[in-house]
Design an enzyme around this catalytic site. Structure first.
Site, short mmCIF file in Angstrom:
data_model
loop_
_atom_site.label_atom_id
_atom_site.label_comp_id
_atom_site.label_asym_id
_atom_site.label_seq_id
_atom_site.Cartn_x
_atom_site.Cartn_y
_atom_site.Cartn_z
CG HIS A 414 2.30 8.94 2.14
ND1 HIS A 414 1.71 10.14 2.52
CD2 HIS A 414 3.55 9.40 3.07
CE1 HIS A 414 2.22 11.02 3.17
NE2 HIS A 414 3.49 10.54 3.71
CB CYS A 433 6.73 9.85 4.69
SG CYS A 433 7.06 8.79 6.00
#
Length: 522
Positions: A414, A433
């Site tokens: 992301h 992440c």
């Protein structure tokens, strides 16, 4: 005779004689379903211990392969070849060939497993290595071997990936260098810079020559050639390539070859864990290199810096492979429960719901709940009934786009508003992440396969401000890997820090399994 052996022998045709050899094979194989199934299917006939040329050729090919197993960084001693040969020479009864037959099949399968898909089970070494190793069917492997040229079959077992071959070549070169005494004396200086001269600069020169970063030279000064060599060294070790041998660079230069070779051996083992098709197009995220790349037909066509999980028990990024299915533009951030109750809830309770105002409260039906309607004093981490969500915005923790390969670890790639972290040399800061430095360009690269104008397509959705899922017409394999040693197309080895300590664990496990550092002389 064991019950299992008796059951196996029931498969022998009634008119066939049950020989002592067959009975011995059935008994010896009873504890191994894969081997037992093979011999049951072939009528308990020998493939190793028979007197014909085929059996002799199989024995010879296997023993030769086992003798040279350390060429692949395999544990030679674990195959017990000397004991096996001694047992073959000492056969005195009609049953002993059957035992030897099954033992050779066991050794063959162990060698094949070690060479094809690795010596270790990753998750047993580190629970955060959740990679699914592509193990082969043992019965089918034996069947295929008996129908093939044994030497060619054994040569075809290792991974076919170019990286595996390059790592093996680098391993041999380093073993030869180790046999010559390594890279020589370390440099007795904390730091050196262009323009300096003297004995410490000569020591640096000699070290760079031994490592292969500099051609032979008689220069005693830190000249342009040495500066270029230091830059090449820095690039190969993930350091800022300024050509100055500062304290950090000097620390890496002074590491001995015995410290680097284990990284190569571990990388070879890791390649075996991934002995499967990776995809003509795939995404390769090397956690230790802090990069994410798009690879098309084995060539990197896009690269961006990344930030990975912080080195704490609940934040380290795991290793696994999955399939990217879609991207989400203007994403919501659905705050993980662990973050909600550990990082946000205490402040919200203390302030009566006044803190973390950028987050929405979401009830079990997905509705937004007014903070003023909540009795904050009634809740704790154990009974807090709401989820937290951050709606789309430039300040959203996920930035303006995320890339999804749905998985049980809740890991994805992301954007991020925290752009300053990408300037750091070591970039381990996230909750697990993978944050991307160039997420828009990454999106354009993926969308170019399905949109004639990927930039305008992406930007038009972005400008709408609406949370939008964009499916990828062609799903893309994603591989989150951890390589402290890897090669480039020219074969030069690059090294990175063992940020999570995983490679140290793997090397210790390899040593316990019998893998040794080897010095080649002559």
């Amino acid at each position: 005779m064991t019950v299992l052996a008796a059951v196996f022998l029931l498969s022998v045709p009634a008119k066939a004689q049950v020989t002592p050899f067959m009975q011995a094979v059935a008994e010896a194989a009873a504890s191994d379903p894969g081997i037992a199934a093979f011999y049951r299917a072939n009528g308990y006939k020998p493939i190793w211990t028979g007197k014909g040329n085929k059996d002799r050729n199989r024995r010879s090919a296997l023993l030769k392969a086992l003798k040279n197993a350390d060429d692949h960084a395999l544990p030679v001693a674990s195959y017990n070849t000397e004991l096996l040969k001694a047992n073959l020479r000492r056969i005195t009864s009609k049953r002993e060939p059957g035992k030897a037959e099954v033992e050779m099949s066991r050794i063959f399968l162990k060698y094949a497993r070690d060479l094809q898909t690795g010596i270790l089970t990753p998750s047993r070494v580190d629970s955060e290595i959740v990679r699914a190793v592509p193990l082969r069917d043992r019965t089918k492997l034996l069947m295929a071997f008996t129908k093939s040229n044994p030497t060619k079959f054994l040569r075809g077992l290792p991974p076919k990936a170019p990286e595996y071959a390059r790592l093996l070549k680098a391993k041999v070169a380093m073993e030869k260098q180790l046999g010559r005494g390594g890279w020589g004396p370390t440099v007795p200086a904390r730091s050196l810079k262009p323009g300096q001269s003297g004995s410490t600069v000569v020591a640096l020169r000699n070290r760079l020559i031994a490592m292969g970063y500099m051609k032979r030279s008689a220069s005693q000064s830190y000249d342009a050639a040495m500066q270029a060599a230091v830059q090449q060294f820095q690039l190969a070790h993930g350091l800022a390539a300024d050509g100055v041998a500062g304290a950090g660079t000097m620390t890496e230069i002074n590491r001995q070859i015995e410290e680097r070779l284990p990284s190569v051996l571990v990388a070879i083992e890791r390649e075996r864990w991934m002995n499967l098709p990776r995809g003509k197009r795939h995404i390769w995220v090397n956690l230790t290199d802090f990069t994410a790349t798009v690879v098309d037909n084995e060539k990197v066509t896009f690269r961006t810096r990344s930030v990975i999980g912080k080195n704490t028990a609940d934040r380290r990024s795991p290793e696994f492979s999955d399939i990217m299915e879609y991207m989400e533009i203007n994403p919501n951030w659905n705050v993980p429960r662990s973050i909600s109750v550990k990082e946000y809830l205490p402040g919200m309770i203390a302030s009566g719901g006044g803190s973390a105002g950028h987050l929405q409260l979401i009830d079990g039906r997905g509705r937004v709940v007014s903070r003023s309607s909540v009795n904050w004093a009634a809740y704790s981490a154990r009974n807090f009934p709401y989820d937290l969500r951050q709606p789309p915005s430039r300040g959203n923790a996920l930035g303006l786009v995320k890339f999804m390969f749905p998985n049980r670890h809740n890991i994805y790639l992301h954007d991020t508003p925290a752009k300053n972290l990408f300037a750091r040399e070591v970039r381990a800061f996230s909750h697990g992440c993978i944050r991307l430095n160039d997420p828009f360009d990454f999106a354009y690269k993926l969308l170019a396969k399905q949109e004639s104008d990927p930039v305008n397509y992406f930007q038009s959705i972005l400008k709408s401000g609406r949370n939008t899922r964009v499916p990828l017409d062609e799903h893309v394999p994603v591989h989150l890997v951890y390589r402290t040693a890897f090669t480039d197309a020219k074969g030069r080895v690059h090294y990175r820090r063992d940020v999570y300590g995983r490679d140290a664990k793997i090397f210790n496990a390899l040593r316990k399994a019998g893998v040794e550092l080897r010095a080649l002389r002559g």
